[in-house]
Every structure is written in structure tokens, then in C-alpha cells.
Design an enzyme around this catalytic site. Sequence first.
Site, PDB file in Angstrom:
ATOM      1  N   GLY A  46      18.461  30.289  21.212  1.00  0.00           N
ATOM      2  CA  GLY A  46      18.582  30.420  22.288  1.00  0.00           C
ATOM      3  C   GLY A  46      20.487  31.159  21.619  1.00  0.00           C
ATOM      4  O   GLY A  46      21.130  31.523  20.851  1.00  0.00           O
ATOM      5  N   GLN A  51      29.671  33.027  21.508  1.00  0.00           N
ATOM      6  CA  GLN A  51      29.310  34.213  20.112  1.00  0.00           C
ATOM      7  C   GLN A  51      28.885  34.754  19.886  1.00  0.00           C
ATOM      8  O   GLN A  51      29.012  35.416  18.434  1.00  0.00           O
ATOM      9  CB  GLN A  51      27.610  33.153  20.269  1.00  0.00           C
ATOM     10  CG  GLN A  51      27.504  31.486  19.982  1.00  0.00           C
ATOM     11  CD  GLN A  51      26.136  30.921  20.186  1.00  0.00           C
ATOM     12  OE1 GLN A  51      25.519  30.930  20.511  1.00  0.00           O
ATOM     13  NE2 GLN A  51      25.913  31.116  18.599  1.00  0.00           N
ATOM     14  N   CYS A  94      22.823  26.876  14.005  1.00  0.00           N
ATOM     15  CA  CYS A  94      23.234  27.381  14.838  1.00  0.00           C
ATOM     16  C   CYS A  94      23.440  29.058  14.041  1.00  0.00           C
ATOM     17  O   CYS A  94      24.141  28.534  12.891  1.00  0.00           O
ATOM     18  CB  CYS A  94      24.703  27.054  15.428  1.00  0.00           C
ATOM     19  SG  CYS A  94      25.502  28.177  17.057  1.00  0.00           S
ATOM     20  N   LEU A  95      23.480  30.065  15.147  1.00  0.00           N
ATOM     21  CA  LEU A  95      23.245  31.475  14.708  1.00  0.00           C
ATOM     22  C   LEU A  95      25.233  31.574  14.228  1.00  0.00           C
ATOM     23  O   LEU A  95      25.530  32.684  12.931  1.00  0.00           O
ATOM     24  CB  LEU A  95      23.618  32.374  15.789  1.00  0.00           C
ATOM     25  CG  LEU A  95      21.743  32.315  16.147  1.00  0.00           C
ATOM     26  CD1 LEU A  95      21.284  33.805  16.860  1.00  0.00           C
ATOM     27  CD2 LEU A  95      20.901  32.884  15.019  1.00  0.00           C
ATOM     28  N   HIS A 136      23.343  22.659  23.857  1.00  0.00           N
ATOM     29  CA  HIS A 136      23.886  23.273  22.532  1.00  0.00           C
ATOM     30  C   HIS A 136      24.138  24.440  22.884  1.00  0.00           C
ATOM     31  O   HIS A 136      25.476  24.596  22.453  1.00  0.00           O
ATOM     32  CB  HIS A 136      22.596  23.035  21.447  1.00  0.00           C
ATOM     33  CG  HIS A 136      23.315  24.378  20.631  1.00  0.00           C
ATOM     34  ND1 HIS A 136      23.435  23.988  19.339  1.00  0.00           N
ATOM     35  CD2 HIS A 136      24.068  25.663  20.439  1.00  0.00           C
ATOM     36  CE1 HIS A 136      23.679  24.517  18.045  1.00  0.00           C
ATOM     37  NE2 HIS A 136      23.627  25.754  18.990  1.00  0.00           N
ATOM     38  N   GLU A 137      23.673  25.418  23.850  1.00  0.00           N
ATOM     39  CA  GLU A 137      23.680  26.475  24.274  1.00  0.00           C
ATOM     40  C   GLU A 137      25.177  26.175  25.467  1.00  0.00           C
ATOM     41  O   GLU A 137      26.578  27.017  25.160  1.00  0.00           O
ATOM     42  CB  GLU A 137      23.012  27.609  24.998  1.00  0.00           C
ATOM     43  CG  GLU A 137      22.257  27.911  24.060  1.00  0.00           C
ATOM     44  CD  GLU A 137      22.428  28.435  22.636  1.00  0.00           C
ATOM     45  OE1 GLU A 137      23.949  28.724  22.422  1.00  0.00           O
ATOM     46  OE2 GLU A 137      21.757  27.945  21.874  1.00  0.00           O
ATOM     47  N   HIS A 140      28.661  25.524  23.601  1.00  0.00           N
ATOM     48  CA  HIS A 140      29.575  26.891  23.028  1.00  0.00           C
ATOM     49  C   HIS A 140      30.070  27.483  24.110  1.00  0.00           C
ATOM     50  O   HIS A 140      31.421  27.357  24.348  1.00  0.00           O
ATOM     51  CB  HIS A 140      28.686  28.126  22.970  1.00  0.00           C
ATOM     52  CG  HIS A 140      27.606  27.731  21.633  1.00  0.00           C
ATOM     53  ND1 HIS A 140      28.782  27.631  20.280  1.00  0.00           N
ATOM     54  CD2 HIS A 140      26.725  27.709  20.875  1.00  0.00           C
ATOM     55  CE1 HIS A 140      27.879  27.521  19.406  1.00  0.00           C
ATOM     56  NE2 HIS A 140      26.318  27.769  19.525  1.00  0.00           N
TER      57      HIS A 140
END
Length: 190
Positions: A46, A51, A94-95, A136-137, A140
Site C-alpha cells: 500500500g 508518502q 510502513c515504507l 493504514h493508508e 497517511h
Amino acid sequence: MALLPILTAPDPRLKKKSLPVETVDDGVRQLMDDMLETMYDAPGIGLAAPQVGVLKRVIVLDIDREDTKTGPLFMANPEIVEASDEDASYEEGCLSVPDHYSDVVRPATVKVRYLDRDGLVQELACDGLLATCVQHEIDHLDGVLFIDHISALKRNMILRKLLKARKEQEREEAERGPVKAKAKDPEHAI
């Protein structure tokens, strides 16, 4: 399509709230395509527009690349319209918080309303990993990282490690040029 640089905490842009997409046009679709390519390359499951430094309410997801029935999901202006009272815990990564994982408790199931790649309103019932990933996304988009859901002590420890790693990387880049790091576990890197 193009690979985009992924911001890492504690970059202040990750804490900003994203603006709604007025219409899903060619520019938004290009952003979605670039985000998907970036997510796959990272690798992750995701990615949210903040991000990659774009403060628009856009996310892409693909929790099972092998399942051609579902394929990737493209969402503009996603919003949770229903959430279960039952909670589930999942070890998230997370990235934008590379190499760090922690259990996060979220609603076990959610229904999300969004604009798809063609600008059409869709609703999707999500459970399991998909429910976790969607929440989660969407976090963000509101300037919230998964580490904001854990204890302050653990969060501060992770942020200190990330700052130290960033300084070390900057020092190495100054000495020999940029080096690209890969996420270790795409299952957890949302």
C-alpha cells in the site's frame, strides 16, 4: 510510469493533512500509476500520496499480487463509512518507517467509499489484511503514521533510530553517492 522517492519519518510532510481530489483526471491517474510502480518496487502492499510528497487524498493497494481477480486498488478521496466494533491486531510496518514493525489495533472490518480510477463512486467491504491496509493508508492522508498508534516510548525510540539512520545515510552518500535501500518484508510494509 515513474518511480517516485518515498519520504521517511520524521519528514514533516508526512504529518500534513491531504487535500481532496476534485476530479479523477489524467494527472491523478498518472499519479496512481506512478505510486503503484513505486509501491511494487519498494516493495510494499500500500502507498499513500503523502508518502511520495503529494498532499492529495489518493492511495493505491495490492495485498495479493498473485490474485488477478482483485488486482490493484486505486482510491481517490477514500473514507471509512462503517467500522466494526470488533478490533483486530496486526503487526504493521510502513515504507515511510523502514525496518520497524509494531502491533496496531484497528477495527476488524470497515466499509470504504472512494472514487475509482474512472472517477466513479465505489464502496468496498474490507476485512483482514485489506481492512488494516485501507485504514493504514487513510491515516497517511490525515498525517498519521502507524507509530502514532503505539506508546510514546516506543515511537520515540523508533524516530531516534530513523534519524540516526538518515544521518548515517547522508554521510555515506556524501562519501560515495546515493544508495537505494529495499524494504525487507513486503507483507508488513504497507
